[in-house]
Design an enzyme around this catalytic site. Structure first.
Site, PDB file in Angstrom:
ATOM      1  N   TYR A 177      47.999  29.095  32.392  1.00 56.11           N
ATOM      2  CA  TYR A 177      47.623  29.844  31.199  1.00 56.11           C
ATOM      3  C   TYR A 177      47.738  28.904  30.005  1.00 56.11           C
ATOM      4  O   TYR A 177      47.492  27.709  30.131  1.00 56.11           O
ATOM      5  CB  TYR A 177      48.500  31.103  31.088  1.00 56.11           C
ATOM      6  N   LYS A 185      34.772  48.301  52.075  1.00 55.90           N
ATOM      7  CA  LYS A 185      33.773  47.232  52.069  1.00 55.90           C
ATOM      8  C   LYS A 185      34.397  45.921  51.603  1.00 55.90           C
ATOM      9  O   LYS A 185      34.143  44.849  52.170  1.00 55.90           O
ATOM     10  CB  LYS A 185      32.623  47.631  51.140  1.00 55.90           C
TER      11      LYS A 185
END
Length: 399
Positions: A49, A104
């Site tokens: 970060y 899925k």
């Protein structure tokens, strides 16, 4: 449904069947986000970060192609649905569709190593769906449309394909079509027939039926008759919507009229993607040694035992009978291959290559095995390699 209090003193909804295996498996969802990089100390934090991440951001701003190198976008697919055509359940809405979209995503990861994010949209308006997905596109390397009802699904896919330079794939259409073609290739081989010489009947002119007819034409089959609930699609039949009218112009070369019985008389292949039941007399009227692929779930249009009395090769969409025509044989490898070469689209050639690769995974086809098992670990890599090469051949690969 009851309300219990958890250890955090927050109310928790408990379904009456919550302890059954299927509900127990789904509790809390089937997928989660897992970090790929360590975060052990301040040094890791400064790289992952701020301030380190700023260097990567500036590099991507200067060279946008680096987005797929230095983020997970290049291996991430959006699984998008509006909940209007979920499995065999119909229009149950976006919230109720979420377990399917999570499933899925699970299949994408397990079979293709592809990260997928389920996105269920609270709109059925094609303009809003297209605009929403297009605005989300910078986050994803591909778009998998799922369980969107016909005929809207055709328009939505076409508009997104035109607008986006990344793979857009409606699995209910093309995944089914790819696996059907693979099964048909091997069935023809088993019975010593030429694929191009088959007379095919497709029962159902929705998403799957239209795509199946299209891919079979692309594979060289010229005699295809498509039926909907009102009968045979023909160029002179009034009241056809756009996709059906277009399909009628390029199918039914012998100019048949009537219903399913007239279409199936003397046919070599029946492909059911419509539901309902086909009378045994109609099945018996097919050509000797016919193929019956009755794909409605959970109740096939022709029961496998009935079909076996009249057909040489029988397939269903069910896992408890031989020759399961299952989309999972197609979509993980198709997206894996497309993402690997940073394809700008999924072309007809890539779909044909996927079908050929699936068929080739059955080294010695028999009437009881014209498609590989869904857990055959060779399938997804084979499909991915074939799709990647087809993308290069067709000029849509960027890597």
């Amino acid at each position: 449904m009851t309300i219990e209090t958890s250890s955090t003193d927050l109310p928790t909804l408990v379904h009456e069947d919550s302890e059954t295996p299927v509900f127990a498996l789904h509790r809390g969802g089937k997928i989660e986000t897992v970090a790929r990089t360590p975060l052990r100390d301040r040094a890791d934090l400064s790289l992952a970060y701020t301030p380190g991440v700023a260097e990567v951001c500036l590099a991507i701003a200067a060279e946008p192609g680096l987005l797929d190198v230095y983020t997970g976008r290049g291996n991430t697919v959006a699984v998008v649905s509006d909940g209007t055509a979920v499995l065999g359940l119909g229009d149950i809405g976006p919230g109720a569709a979420m377990p399917v979209m999570e499933g899925k995503a699970l299949l994408f990861k397990h079979f293709g190593g592809v990260d997928a994010v389920p996105i269920c949209l609270d709109t059925t308006d094609p303009d809003e769906i297209v605009e929403t997905v297009a605005r989300l596109a910078p986050t994803f390397g591909g778009i998998n449309l799922e369980d969107i009802s016909a005929p809207r699904c055709f328009e939505i896919e076409a508009r997104l394909r035109e607008r986006l330079d990344l793979p857009v794939f409606h699995d209910d259409q093309h995944g089914t079509a790819v696996v059907v073609l693979a099964a048909l290739r091997n069935a023809a081989q088993v019975t010593g027939r030429e694929l191009a010489g088959l007379r095919v009947v497709v029962a159902g002119a929705g998403a799957a039926g239209v795509a199946i007819a299209g891919i079979l034409r692309g594979a060289g089959i010229g005699d295809i008759v498509v039926c909907d609930s009102r009968g045979i699609l023909s160029s002179g039949r009034p009241g056809l919507n756009g996709p059906k009218a277009a399909l009628a112009e390029v199918t039914n070369p012998r100019g048949l009229s009537g219903g399913l019985a007239e279409a199936m008389a003397g046919a070599d292949v029946y492909i059911g993607v419509s539901g309902g039941q086909v009378p045994e007399a109609t099945v018996a009227s097919m050509a000797p040694g016919a193929f019956v692929f009755a794909l409605a779930n959970p109740t096939p249009e022709v029961h496998p035992e009935l079909a076996a009395r009249h057909a040489s090769v029988v397939g269903t969409g069910r896992s408890d009978y031989p020759n399961q025509i299952n989309n999972v044989l197609a979509f993980p490898g198709i997206f894996r291959g497309a993402l690997d070469v940073r394809a700008t689209a999924i072309t007809e050639g890539m779909k044909l290559a996927a079908a050929a690769a699936i068929a080739a995974c059955v080294e010695h086809p028999t009437a009881g095995e014209v498609v590989p098992d869904v857990f055959d670990t060779r399938v997804a890599p084979a499909v991915a390699a074939a799709v990647a090469q087809a993308a290069r051949d067709e000029g849509v690969a960027r890597a």
